[in-house]
Scaffold this motif. Structure first.
Motif, PDB file in Angstrom:
ATOM      1  N   LEU A  82       0.832  -1.203   0.000  1.00  0.00           N
ATOM      2  CA  LEU A  82       0.000   0.000   0.000  1.00  0.00           C
ATOM      3  C   LEU A  82       0.868   1.255   0.000  1.00  0.00           C
TER       4      LEU A  82
ATOM      5  N   LEU B  65      -4.526   9.718  -5.966  1.00  0.00           N
ATOM      6  CA  LEU B  65      -5.568   8.868  -5.395  1.00  0.00           C
ATOM      7  C   LEU B  65      -6.624   9.695  -4.684  1.00  0.00           C
TER       8      LEU B  65
ATOM      9  N   LEU C 212     -10.173   5.617  -1.429  1.00  0.00           N
ATOM     10  CA  LEU C 212      -9.504   4.422  -0.955  1.00  0.00           C
ATOM     11  C   LEU C 212     -10.483   3.616  -0.122  1.00  0.00           C
TER      12      LEU C 212
ATOM     13  N   VAL D  53      -0.153   6.977   3.113  1.00  0.00           N
ATOM     14  CA  VAL D  53      -1.199   7.395   2.167  1.00  0.00           C
ATOM     15  C   VAL D  53      -1.589   8.833   2.462  1.00  0.00           C
TER      16      VAL D  53
ATOM     17  N   LEU E 288      -6.999  12.963  -1.424  1.00  0.00           N
ATOM     18  CA  LEU E 288      -7.895  11.935  -0.899  1.00  0.00           C
ATOM     19  C   LEU E 288      -9.205  12.560  -0.439  1.00  0.00           C
TER      20      LEU E 288
END
Lengths: 198, 643
Positions: free
Chosen positions: B207, B217, B220, B236, B243
Motif C-alpha cells: 500500500l 488517489l 480508498l 497514504v 484523498l
C-alpha cells in the motif's frame, strides 16, 4: 640466435641512430625494446599496452588508451593501481576469446575513428553486429561485465529493434523462449483478450 | 639460450606486444605472429557443447541460446527502451519474466532519446503516457493474481491510464501480493479509486508503494485487509493530498494514529467510513474531526466498540460541515453522548441522520437531536429498542425540517405512535416508512378526526399486526398519498383497502401490494378505475387471488402503467392476451414469474407487448417450454429476458 638475427633485421630497417636504442644492457641481461615503443616515445604519446586474458587463457594485447576510454571496469582497475603494466594481465574469466576479440575490435575502431561522420560509424556498427544471436548475447554479457556504455547502448538498441513491431509468437521463436511461465488459463485468456498481438 | 629468455616482461609465453602496429591486423596471423619469436602450442579451446547433428550442419552450433539466459538487469535495459504503446503491451504477453520486468519500469525510467522519439512519432506510435485515468478494472477471486495486475499495469498505461482498480479476494495459490501492487504503483500514476477487499496477503509495503506511485488517489476502500496497519495509512495521508473518500472495514491493525494522520494531512477529505475496526477509538475520531472539520461531509461509524460518548461530543462540537451522519452499533455510547452531540450546536448542516442498534438512543435523546439539529430532513432509525411512541411523536413535532422518517425494527413503536405521527406531522412529513415493527397492531378504538397530513409516500412492510382498521383511518388522514406500499401484510383484505383508494385525492402513482394474500380482483379493478390515469407502477407479487379480470381492467384503464408485476398470481393466457389488446398500454417491465398457467399460447401477446418492453421476467413459468423461450428471446431482441 634467431632472435638476434631478427632484431638486426629490424634494426636494419631503422635509421642507425635509432637502432642504437634497440639493445640496452640492463643488469647484465639484454633488455629488448620494441621498435614501436621507441618510435612512439619519440613522437610523444605513450603507447602503453595492457593485457587481457580471456576465459580460454588466451592473452590479448591492446592499447591502454583504447580500453580505458571505453570500459569503466578497466579504467577503474588502472586508475586505482591494481594493474601493473610490467607484470600483470587482467583476467576476464567470463568472456571467451572470440567475444573478447570482437570487443577489442569495437573499442579500437571507435577510438581511432571517433572523428568519422555518423553514417560511417553507424554502418560499421551495423556490420559489426551482424552476428548470430549467440554471439550477440555473448557480446552483451561481455559489454555488461566490462561496462562499455556505448557498446551496451548499441546492442540494447539492436535487440529492441528486433522486438519492436513483431508478433508475440514470432518474438518467442526468434529469442528461443521455450517456457513463457504463464499458466495455461492465463495464456488462453491473453490470447482471447489480445488476438492481434499473437 | 638463457639470453634469449632474459628479457624484461613476464615469464609467460606472451611476447608482450604484437608485431603489428594495429593489433587488428594480427587477427589473421595471430598464431603465426607468436611463433615468429618462438614456438608454443595453441591453447586448447573449450568447446561449447554441441549436439552433433549429422544432417550436414555439423559444423554449425545447433544449440541456440535463449534470451532468457540474460540476467534481469540486461533484459530490463532492453525492455526499458521499448516505447510505450503497442510494443510494450505485446511484450507483456511474451513471458511471465518479461511481464514482471516491464511492470517494474516506472514512467520516469522509460528511455527514449531524441532520434527515437522522432521516429516513433512518424510511425504514429502513441508515446503519451495516459494521465487521464479513463479505464477501470476489477479483479475478483480466482482471477486476482500478481500476473494479472502486472498485465493490467502495463496494458492500460498507453490507452488512457487506469483510473479505478478494484481487487476483491485473491487466488489461493498465486494470489495478490506486494509485488502486484508495486506493478500497479509503477504503471498507473493516474489511479484515482482503489479498492482492496479481503486480501490478507498484501501488507503495508504494498500500500505504501501504491501511495508513492499513485499520488492522485482520491478514493480508498479497504475491507478485511488484516495485514495493513497505521504505517501504510500514514504514508497514504502524506503522499495523497487529493484523498476525498476513505473507507475502512474490518482492518484490525488500523487504529487511532492512522486516523489522526489522515485528519491532519488530508485537507480534502469529504467522506469517512469506519466499520468494525477494533483499534479505532475516541482519539482517532477526535483527531479526524478536529483537524478535518472544514470539509468533512459524510461520517459513518459502525460497529466500533472503543467509541464512546466522547466521540459523539466531538462530532457535536466540530462537525460544522457534516451533512450525512450514520451511527450504527456503537455499544459504548449512552444517552448522554447523544444529548451532548445534539447540544454541541455544530451539526447545523446535518441533513440526513441514520442511527441503528444504539442502546443510547432513548426518547429524550432523539428529541434532543431533533431540536439540536434543526435541518435534518431524513431520519432513519433502526433497531432502536428503547424508542417508544412518545419519543417518536415528540420528534415529529420538534424537528422543524423533517421530511422523511424511516423506522425499522423498533418494536416499542405501536399503532398509537403511528397515528400520533400522522396527526402531528402537519405539512412537514412527506414520507413515512415502517419496516418490521412488530409492535404495531390494529386499532381497536376510534380515533378523533384529525386534520389531514401532507404525506405523499407511505410504506408499511412486514408488520403482521397491521390490519383493516388502520387502513381505514389512514385513508382519512392521508388524502395526498402518491406512493403506497403495503407489503407482506396478510391481515389486509379488500374491505380495508377500498376506503383508502376512495379517499385518496391525489391519484396514486406507485402501488405495491406484494404479499397481501387476501386482496382480490375487486381492489385492482377499483384501483384501475379510480387511479388508472396516474398509475405508473403496480406490484401484485404473491397476491394469489388476482385473476385475469384485473389484467383486463388494467389494460383498459392504465395508459401510463410502465411496470407491472403479477408474479405468483392466478393469471392465465387470456389475461396476457387482454393486456396485449390494450391499445394505450406501454409496458416497459413485466414480471410473470411463477405463473404456472401462462403457456406458449401467450407468445403472440407477449410479442405484441414486446414493442415497448425492456424487461420481462418469465422465471419458473413451467408451462413455457425452452423452445418457446428461445423464440421469444429471438423476437424480443431489445428486451432483457429473465428465464
Amino acid at each position: 640466435m634467431e632472435l638476434l638475427c631478427i632484431r638486426q633485421w629490424i634494426s636494419g630497417l631503422l635509421p642507425t641512430w635509432l637502432s642504437a636504442w634497440c639493445i640496452k644492457p640492463v643488469g647484465g641481461a639484454l633488455v629488448r625494446q620494441e621498435p614501436e615503443y621507441i618510435l612512439l616515445a619519440l613522437m610523444g604519446s605513450p603507447l602503453k599496452k595492457i593485457m587481457l586474458c580471456s576465459s580460454e587463457k588466451e592473452i590479448f594485447s591492446v592499447e591502454e588508451q583504447v580500453m580505458v576510454q571505453h570500459s569503466v571496469i578497466i579504467n577503474n582497475m588502472i586508475e586505482d593501481g591494481s594493474y601493473n603494466h610490467e607484470e600483470s594481465k587482467i583476467p576476464l574469466d567470463c568472456v571467451d576469446s572470440k567475444t573478447l576479440k570482437k570487443v577489442i575490435d569495437y573499442c579500437t575502431h571507435h577510438t581511432h575513428h571517433h572523428n568519422d561522420n555518423q553514417e560511417d560509424l553507424e554502418a560499421w556498427d551495423a556490420q559489426f553486429l551482424n552476428v548470430d544471436s549467440n554471439g550477440l548475447y555473448d557480446l552483451l554479457m561481455a559489454a555488461n561485465y566490462l561496462e562499455i556504455r556505448n557498446l551496451l547502448d548499441l546492442i540494447y538498441g539492436t535487440i529492441k529493434n528486433m522486438i519492436k513491431g513483431k508478433k508475440i509468437d514470432e518474438i518467442r521463436r526468434i529469442f528461443n523462449i521455450k517456457d513463457h511461465g504463464f499458466t495455461p488459463e492465463e495464456e488462453e485468456q491473453n490470447r482471447k483478450e489480445y488476438p492481434h498481438f499473437y | 639460450m638463457s639470453q634469449v629468455f632474459g628479457f624484461s616482461g613476464g615469464d609467460d609465453f606472451c611476447t608482450g606486444g604484437s608485431v603489428y602496429a594495429n593489433p587488428k591486423d594480427a587477427n589473421i596471423f595471430l598464431s603465426l605472429g607468436r611463433s615468429v619469436d618462438f614456438y608454443y602450442p595453441l591453447p586448447k579451446r573449450s568447446r561449447i557443447s554441441v549436439s552433433f547433428d549429422l544432417d550436414g550442419d555439423w559444423f554449425e552450433q545447433k544449440q541456440k541460446t535463449s534470451i532468457e539466459a540474460l540476467p534481469d538487469e540486461c533484459l530490463f535495459e532492453i525492455l526499458r527502451r521499448l516505447p510505450a504503446g503497442q510494443a510494450r503491451s505485446a511484450c507483456a504477453n511474451v513471458s511471465k519474466r518479461w511481464l514482471m520486468l516491464l511492470s517494474s519500469i516506472s514512467n520516469s525510467e522509460i528511455y527514449s532519446n531524441a532520434n527515437e522519439k522522432e521516429l516513433s512519432d512518424k510511425e504514429g506510435d502513441d508515446l503519451e503516457f495516459g494521465d487521464e485515468g479513463f479505464l477501470s478494472r476489477s479483479l475478483e477471486g480466482k482471477k486476482a493474481t500478481d500476473v494479472r495486475l502486472a498485465a493490467i499495469a502495463v496494458g492500460t498505461s498507453h490507452r488512457g491510464g487506469l483510473g479505478k482498480l478494484s481487487i476483491r479476494g485473491s487466488n489461493s495459490d498465486r494470489g495478490v501480493t506486494n509485488l502486484g501492487l508495486k506493478a500497479v504503483a509503477r504503471g498507473c500514476p493516474s489511479l484515482k479509486a482503489f479498492s482492496l477487499w479481503n486480501v490478507s496477503t498484501v501488507s503495508d509495503e504494498g500500500l505504501i508503494e501504491v501511495a508513492e506511485g499513485c499520488q492522485k488517489l482520491e478514493k480508498l476502500n479497504l475491507c478485511k485487509c488484516s495485514a495493513i496497519s497505521d504505517k501504510a495509512l500514514i504514508e497514504v495521508a502524506k503522499k495523497c493530498p487529493n484523498l476525498t473518500e476513505l473507507s475502512i472495514e474490518s482492518c484490525p491493525q488500523i487504529g487511532n494514529e492512522g486516523l489522526q494522520a489522515v485528519g491532519k494531512l488530508c485537507a480534502n477529505l469529504r467522506s469517512i467510513s469506519i466499520k468494525d475496526c477494533t483499534g479505532v477509538g475516541d482519539q482517532g475520531i477526535a483527531g479526524l474531526l478536529t483537524s478535518a472539520s472544514v470539509v468533512l461531509r459524510k461520517v459513518k461509524l459502525e460497529s466500533l466498540a472503543a467509541v464512546s460518548d466522547l466521540s459523539l461530543a466531538v462530532i457535536g462540537h466540530y462537525g460544522f460541515s457534516v451533512t450525512d451522519l450514520v451511527l450504527n452499533c456503537l455499544p459504548n455510547v449512552n444517552e448522554k453522548g447523544f444529548w451532548v452531540m445534539a447540544n454541541g450546536r455544530a451539526l447545523q448542516k446535518l441533513a440526513s441522520l441514520t442511527i441503528g442498534s444504539c442502546r443510547g438512543i432513548t426518547d429524550a435523546a432523539i428529541v434532543a437531536i431533533g431540536k439540536g439539529c434543526p435541518n435534518v430532513r431524513n431520519f432513519h432509525l433502526s433497531k432502536c429498542a428503547f424508542l417508544s411512541d412518545n419519543g417518536l411523536v415528540s420528534l415529529t413535532k420538534a424537528a422543524p425540517s423533517i421530511e422523511s422518517l424511516q423506522l425499522e425494527e423498533c418494536h416499542r413503536f405501536t399503532q398509537f405512535g403511528f397515528f400520533g405521527i400522522l396527526f402531528n406531522c402537519g405539512a412537514k412529513l412527506k414520507a413515512l416508512n415502517v419496516v418490521s415493527c412488530y409492535g404495531i397492531k390494529d386499532l381497536n378504538l376510534a380515533l378523533p378526526a384529525g386534520s389531514p397530513c401532507s404525506l405523499t409516500s407511505l410504506s408499511i412492510s412486514d408488520c403482521p399486526g397491521f390490519g383493516n382498521a388502520n387502513l381505514a383511518v389512514l385513508g382519512r388522514l392521508c388524502p395526498r398519498l402518491k406512493h403506497v406500499e403495503l407489503s407482506g401484510l396478510a391481515g389486509i383484505t379488500d374491505a380495508g383497502f377500498l376506503p383508502l383508494l376512495e379517499s385518496s385525492e391525489a391519484g396514486l402513482v406507485k402501488v405495491n401490494l406484494s404479499g397481501c394474500l387476501n386482496l382480490t380482483d375487486i381492489v385492482v379493478i377499483s384501483l384501475a378505475n379510480s387511479h388508472g390515469w396516474t398509475l405508473e407502477v403496480l406490484n401484485l407479487d404473491g397476491c394469489r387471488n388476482i385473476t385475469d379480470a384485473s389484467l383486463k381492467a388494467i389494460a383498459v384503464n392504465c395508459p401510463l402503467l410502465s411496470d407491472l408485476d403479477v408474479s405468483k398470481c392466478a393469471i392465465t393466457d387470456a389475461g396476457i392476451a387482454a393486456l396485449a389488446r390494450g391499445k394505450q398500454l406501454n409496458l416497459e417491465i413485466l414480471s410473470l414469474s411463477c405463473c404456472s398457467s401462462v403457456s406458449e399460447k401467450s407468445l403472440p401477446a407477449l410479442r405484441k407487448l414486446g414493442n415497448s418492453l425492456i424487461g420481462l421476467n418469465i422465471r419458473h413459468c413451467s408451462a413455457i417450454s425452452s423452445r418457446a423461450v428461445g423464440m421469444l428471446v429471438e423476437h424480443l431482441w431489445r428486451c432483457d429476458i429473465l428465464c
